[in-house]
Scaffold this motif. Structure first.
Motif, short mmCIF file in Angstrom:
data_model
loop_
_atom_site.label_atom_id
_atom_site.label_comp_id
_atom_site.label_asym_id
_atom_site.label_seq_id
_atom_site.Cartn_x
_atom_site.Cartn_y
_atom_site.Cartn_z
N ARG A 136 -12.66 6.66 -2.19
CA ARG A 136 -12.66 5.19 -2.35
C ARG A 136 -11.23 4.67 -2.36
O ARG A 136 -10.94 3.65 -1.74
N ASP A 137 -10.34 5.35 -3.05
CA ASP A 137 -8.95 4.92 -3.10
C ASP A 137 -8.34 4.85 -1.70
O ASP A 137 -7.66 3.88 -1.36
N ALA A 138 -8.61 5.86 -0.89
CA ALA A 138 -8.09 5.88 0.48
C ALA A 138 -8.68 4.74 1.30
O ALA A 138 -7.97 4.09 2.08
N VAL A 139 -9.97 4.48 1.12
CA VAL A 139 -10.61 3.38 1.83
C VAL A 139 -9.99 2.05 1.40
O VAL A 139 -9.68 1.20 2.24
N VAL A 165 -8.18 -0.62 3.86
CA VAL A 165 -8.73 -1.96 3.99
C VAL A 165 -7.70 -3.00 3.54
O VAL A 165 -7.57 -4.05 4.16
N ALA A 166 -6.95 -2.69 2.48
CA ALA A 166 -5.92 -3.62 2.02
C ALA A 166 -4.89 -3.89 3.11
O ALA A 166 -4.50 -5.03 3.33
N ALA A 167 -4.48 -2.84 3.79
CA ALA A 167 -3.51 -3.01 4.88
C ALA A 167 -4.13 -3.82 6.01
O ALA A 167 -3.46 -4.67 6.62
N ALA A 217 -2.62 -7.77 -3.19
CA ALA A 217 -3.66 -8.77 -2.90
C ALA A 217 -4.80 -8.14 -2.11
O ALA A 217 -5.97 -8.37 -2.42
N GLY A 218 -4.45 -7.34 -1.12
CA GLY A 218 -5.48 -6.69 -0.30
C GLY A 218 -6.34 -5.73 -1.08
O GLY A 218 -7.55 -5.66 -0.90
N LEU A 219 -5.70 -4.96 -1.99
CA LEU A 219 -6.47 -4.03 -2.83
C LEU A 219 -7.46 -4.78 -3.71
O LEU A 219 -8.61 -4.36 -3.86
#
Length: 62
Positions: free
Chosen positions: A18-21, A25-27, A42-44
């Motif tokens: 999940r952390d990697a996802v 996704v944040a990027a 903000a993305g995270l």
């Protein structure tokens, strides 16, 4: 990523997958222009909220 991992994430699972996802996704949400820390933070938040609220699950019809 195997489908089972994806299902675990949208069902609220936690951990390194999940952390990697969330990082990816944040990027994708915010890009990496300008203040990278602010963009990623903000993305995270947005990515985690989308998963935790059930919006991702509803969109994917899981």
């Amino acid at each position: 990523m195997p489908a089972a991992s994806g299902h675990r994430i949208v069902e609220g699972g936690t951990g390194p997958v999940r952390d990697a996802v969330l990082i990816n996704v944040a990027a994708a949400y915010r890009g990496l222009d300008g203040d990278v820390r602010a963009c990623m933070a903000a993305g995270l938040g947005e990515a985690a909220a989308a998963i935790d609220s059930g919006a991702v699950k509803a969109t994917l019809n899981c």
